[in-house]
Scaffold this active site. Structure first.
Site, PDB file in Angstrom:
ATOM      1  N   THR A  18     -56.271  28.683  38.653  1.00  0.00           N
ATOM      2  CA  THR A  18     -55.014  29.063  39.304  1.00  0.00           C
ATOM      3  C   THR A  18     -55.231  29.344  40.786  1.00  0.00           C
ATOM      4  O   THR A  18     -54.341  29.124  41.599  1.00  0.00           O
ATOM      5  CB  THR A  18     -54.438  30.309  38.594  1.00  0.00           C
ATOM      6  OG1 THR A  18     -54.073  29.934  37.272  1.00  0.00           O
ATOM      7  CG2 THR A  18     -53.214  30.869  39.297  1.00  0.00           C
ATOM      8  N   SER A  68     -59.329  26.085  33.637  1.00  0.00           N
ATOM      9  CA  SER A  68     -60.539  26.517  32.919  1.00  0.00           C
ATOM     10  C   SER A  68     -60.369  26.587  31.407  1.00  0.00           C
ATOM     11  O   SER A  68     -61.356  26.713  30.684  1.00  0.00           O
ATOM     12  CB  SER A  68     -61.062  27.844  33.474  1.00  0.00           C
ATOM     13  OG  SER A  68     -60.353  28.940  32.960  1.00  0.00           O
ATOM     14  N   THR A 101     -59.124  31.840  35.424  1.00  0.00           N
ATOM     15  CA  THR A 101     -59.369  33.122  34.747  1.00  0.00           C
ATOM     16  C   THR A 101     -59.584  32.973  33.233  1.00  0.00           C
ATOM     17  O   THR A 101     -60.186  33.840  32.606  1.00  0.00           O
ATOM     18  CB  THR A 101     -58.185  34.099  34.959  1.00  0.00           C
ATOM     19  OG1 THR A 101     -57.007  33.486  34.428  1.00  0.00           O
ATOM     20  CG2 THR A 101     -57.989  34.444  36.418  1.00  0.00           C
ATOM     21  N   ASP A 102     -59.045  31.878  32.654  1.00  0.00           N
ATOM     22  CA  ASP A 102     -58.972  31.831  31.192  1.00  0.00           C
ATOM     23  C   ASP A 102     -60.322  31.814  30.473  1.00  0.00           C
ATOM     24  O   ASP A 102     -60.451  32.379  29.384  1.00  0.00           O
ATOM     25  CB  ASP A 102     -58.102  30.653  30.737  1.00  0.00           C
ATOM     26  CG  ASP A 102     -56.619  30.955  30.959  1.00  0.00           C
ATOM     27  OD1 ASP A 102     -56.282  32.133  31.181  1.00  0.00           O
ATOM     28  OD2 ASP A 102     -55.795  30.016  30.908  1.00  0.00           O
TER      29      ASP A 102
HETATM   30  C1  SIN Z   1     -57.302  28.588  34.472  1.00  0.00           C
HETATM   31  O1  SIN Z   1     -57.949  29.363  33.784  1.00  0.00           O
HETATM   32  O2  SIN Z   1     -57.817  27.623  35.067  1.00  0.00           O
HETATM   33  C2  SIN Z   1     -55.831  28.756  34.600  1.00  0.00           C
HETATM   34  C3  SIN Z   1     -55.403  30.169  34.526  1.00  0.00           C
HETATM   35  C4  SIN Z   1     -55.919  31.012  35.655  1.00  0.00           C
HETATM   36  O3  SIN Z   1     -56.763  30.647  36.455  1.00  0.00           O
HETATM   37  O4  SIN Z   1     -55.404  32.153  35.727  1.00  0.00           O
END
Ligand code: SIN
Length: 319
Positions: A18, A68, A101-102
């Protein structure tokens, strides 16, 4: 003679997420596409970058460009090899990684177990896309650069929303809050406040897995297949036999509470174990280690969540 400051090089590796996401409108905080902008663009948006770097050179490299949730062994392998390459250069002080973050906590644990270095590797991220009216990525990236330059920083760390977490304890705990990560009972190992790092706990030294070199040298497609199985009300044991028949090499059982496992699932897991499938027990609880010896299964390292335990088991299986 003028006493010249010894310049150190810092490296930023981009992998997507993100933090590199774009949406059609600045007010769109959820309907966006992750992994769209290159890492050089992300660095351009960091406020006061020059002030943070104090004339030190910065190198950036795009290792991947993905959401991710789609993280895969080949990308982990490429990322670890690029980190190892840069960390081996004597003039490089440390590496920052921009990441979604995922699955960030899994990548952090992966790097913690395979990188043989005392230099810091700092992962950072964002919960809002780069096109948001008030994106959080630039501040997080600035904070990560501040942390990686800290003389005490070492090992794999995660920086998000002003908190510094260890690879061992970090876990995504909220689907949309800016401060989306927690470190459970251990708490964060530090904070970044007004550009200054305040450490709150001792940092983990390197804990390279004995089989790290073997796994990194092996084609990602040939890594041992390890799955996470959750125990839950009505858990159907057929999933175990299906996985065993399909050739799974390892299972991490995310037990209920203190590692209890539904009796039908436990019987199937013990049968798979007797047939050669490696099994480790973890818990669905987001905080606290297992205590005692809850089931007839080998427990994971204390405090590891099932997804990090999966990585450790994959490494164990290279032996
Ligand atoms: C991801 O994990 O690539 C998408 C969600 C995020 O980064 O918060």
């Amino acid at each position: 003679m003028v006493n010249q400051k010894k310049l150190q090089k810092w490296v930023v590796l981009g992998t997507g997420g993100t933090i590199a996401g774009t949406a059609a409108s600045p007010s769109d905080l959820t309907a966006y596409q992750a992994g769209q902008l290159g890492v050089a663009v992300l660095l351009d948006a960091v406020p006061g970058l020059r002030e943070v770097l104090q004339d030190d050179p910065l190198v950036c490299e795009q290792v991947a460009q993905l959401d991710s949730k789609d993280m895969d062994p080949a990308t982990w392998q490429a990322l670890a090899l690029r980190c190892a390459h840069w960390l081996a250069q004597p003039d490089v002080g440390g590496v920052v990684i921009t990441h979604g973050t995922d699955t960030l906590e899994e990548t952090a644990w992966w790097l913690h177990k395979v990188l043989d270095t005392t230099k810091p590797v700092v992962l950072t991220c964002a919960m809002r896309p780069a096109t948001a009216a008030l994106p959080d990525g630039p501040q997080n990236l600035r904070d990560a650069l501040t942390v990686v330059r800290e003389p005490k920083a070492r090992g794999v760390l995660v920086v998000c929303a002003g908190h510094i977490h260890s690879a061992r304890h970090v876990q995504k705990v909220h689907p949309f809050r800016l401060d989306a990560f927690g470190s459970g009972e251990a708490g964060p190992c530090g904070q970044v406040v007004s550009g200054q790092v305040r450490w709150q706990a001792p940092l983990d030294g390197p804990q390279v897995h004995p089989q790290a070199g073997q796994l990194l040298a092996c084609a990602a497609a040939d890594w041992p297949w390890v799955e996470v199985l959750h125990s839950h009300a009505g858990a159907d044991p057929r999933k175990v036999s299906l996985l065993a028949a399909a050739g799974v090499r390892g299972l991490v059982v995310a037990g209920t509470g203190n590692g209890t496992v539904h009796q039908l699932l436990l019987a199937a897991v013990l049968q798979a174990q007797a047939q050669g499938v490696a099994v480790r027990l973890s818990t669905r609880c987001s905080e606290g280690p297992l205590v005692g010896t809850p089931a007839a299964l080998q427990m994971t390292e204390p405090g590891l969540n099932p997804f990090k335990a999966r990585i450790s088991l994959m490494l164990d299986l290279m032996a």
